[in-house]
Design a protein around this motif. Structure first.
Motif, PDB file in Angstrom:
ATOM      1  N   LEU A  24      -8.187   5.932 -46.547  1.00 14.39           N
ATOM      2  CA  LEU A  24      -7.505   5.279 -45.442  1.00 14.39           C
ATOM      3  C   LEU A  24      -7.091   6.337 -44.426  1.00 14.39           C
ATOM      4  N   LEU A  25      -7.524   6.159 -43.196  1.00 15.64           N
ATOM      5  CA  LEU A  25      -7.124   7.053 -42.118  1.00 15.64           C
ATOM      6  C   LEU A  25      -5.938   6.446 -41.388  1.00 15.64           C
ATOM      7  N   GLY A  26      -4.873   7.216 -41.257  1.00 14.40           N
ATOM      8  CA  GLY A  26      -3.700   6.742 -40.543  1.00 14.40           C
ATOM      9  C   GLY A  26      -3.891   6.816 -39.043  1.00 14.40           C
ATOM     10  N   PRO A  27      -2.912   6.298 -38.285  1.00 14.42           N
ATOM     11  CA  PRO A  27      -3.014   6.316 -36.826  1.00 14.42           C
ATOM     12  C   PRO A  27      -3.187   7.719 -36.251  1.00 14.42           C
ATOM     13  N   GLY A  28      -2.623   8.714 -36.912  1.00 17.84           N
ATOM     14  CA  GLY A  28      -2.758  10.080 -36.417  1.00 17.84           C
ATOM     15  C   GLY A  28      -4.072  10.742 -36.779  1.00 17.84           C
ATOM     16  N   GLU A  29      -4.919  10.042 -37.540  1.00 18.11           N
ATOM     17  CA  GLU A  29      -6.203  10.598 -37.971  1.00 18.11           C
ATOM     18  C   GLU A  29      -7.387   9.820 -37.395  1.00 18.11           C
ATOM     19  N   GLY A  30      -7.126   9.072 -36.319  1.00 20.30           N
ATOM     20  CA  GLY A  30      -8.193   8.277 -35.725  1.00 20.30           C
ATOM     21  C   GLY A  30      -8.231   6.861 -36.214  1.00 20.30           C
ATOM     22  N   GLY A  31      -7.241   6.467 -37.007  1.00 16.16           N
ATOM     23  CA  GLY A  31      -7.192   5.122 -37.552  1.00 16.16           C
ATOM     24  C   GLY A  31      -6.190   4.255 -36.828  1.00 16.16           C
ATOM     25  N   PRO A  32      -5.714   3.207 -37.489  1.00 15.71           N
ATOM     26  CA  PRO A  32      -5.953   2.918 -38.907  1.00 15.71           C
ATOM     27  C   PRO A  32      -7.365   2.391 -39.160  1.00 15.71           C
TER      28      PRO A  32
END
Length: 265
Positions: free
Chosen positions: A224-232
């Motif tokens: 799971l990629l969070g908002p700070g990693e290009g996600g969600p």
């Protein structure tokens, strides 16, 4: 290009003409003998019928659990998008991603924002194949909102997914080929050379973990990629998982650009 108003039907706006409109590549809704299209979802928004009807009993469902891993994914290939006819219950795939559903009285409306015109073409055709009129409207940031009219047909789906105004997957939620196809059409993004992102709703934190469990049960586990990693978003990585994703979601829609859809390579 205003959106359709209330009612079970509405005059849908034509999709954005940024390129020639493709021919529809979605089958017409399946019908029981002497009956209407099958649209009534079960408690998790899924048909209750078996493989000979419209809603196969999926081996990747939570009853068998995500521990089966790759074996569950291999079995699910037999129930991919190409092997099933469209039903309204498939729209749970949009809710697994950034799609939203709202209720009004005894009706409900489904909507999703997309980042490209080709997605509008695909989603309007997919909704039409399920007997749902759809309209679209440009939004900020060169995005487009695709919406159905308010309709009683979507009430069971809304009842399964909404807890008050909060969207949350039902306990028995699982992903089928057609649900994945809709999710990918709305919010799937390739990451060359061997990754694919399945984007989630930014405000749907309560959905993220159970959606990941459903992906794992389908043999598509990913971080799971969070908002700070290009996600969600969930990142599907590796040739084996991408090949499995391609088998489940079926052939690319005619409107999809080259490399925008996973292929069985």
């Amino acid at each position: 290009m205003s959106l359709s108003g209330l009612g079970d039907t509405g005059k849908a706006q034509p999709p954005p003409a940024l390129f020639p409109a493709p021919e529809s590549d979605t089958p017409t809704p399946g019908r029981r003998r002497g009956g209407a299209p099958q649209t009534d979802p079960s408690r998790d928004g899924a048909p209750q019928s078996g493989p000979g009807q419209h809603g196969p009993a999926r081996p990747g469902s939570p009853q068998q659990g995500p521990s089966q891993g790759d074996d569950a994914g291999r079995q699910l290939v037999f129930f991919g998008a190409d092997a099933a006819e469209p039903t309204v219950a498939d729209l749970a795939g949009l809710l697994a991603g950034p799609g939203e559903v709202v209720r009004m009285g005894g009706t409900a409306r489904l909507s999703v924002q997309v980042d490209a015109a080709w997605r509008v073409h695909v989603l309007v055709a997919e909704l039409a194949s399920r007997g749902l009129a759809a309209s679209w409207q440009p939004t900020e940031g060169e995005r487009h909102a695709v919406r159905t009219s308010y309709t009683r047909v979507l009430k069971p789906l809304a009842a399964a997914w909404l807890h008050g105004t909060t969207k949350r997957p039902p306990a028995a939620f699982h992903l089928t080929g057609r649900r994945l196809r809709l999710w990918l059409a709305a919010a799937g993004t390739p990451e060359p050379p061997d990754c694919f992102l399945l984007r989630l709703g930014a405000d749907d934190q309560e959905c993220w973990e159970p959606i990941g469990v459903a992906l794992a049960s389908a043999g598509l586990a990913g971080p799971l990629l969070g908002p700070g990693e290009g996600g969600p978003a969930y990142r599907i990585t590796g040739r084996r998982r991408l090949a499995r994703l391609a088998e489940l979601v079926g052939q690319p829609p005619r409107a999809a650009p080259t490399n925008a859809w996973p292929t069985r390579s």
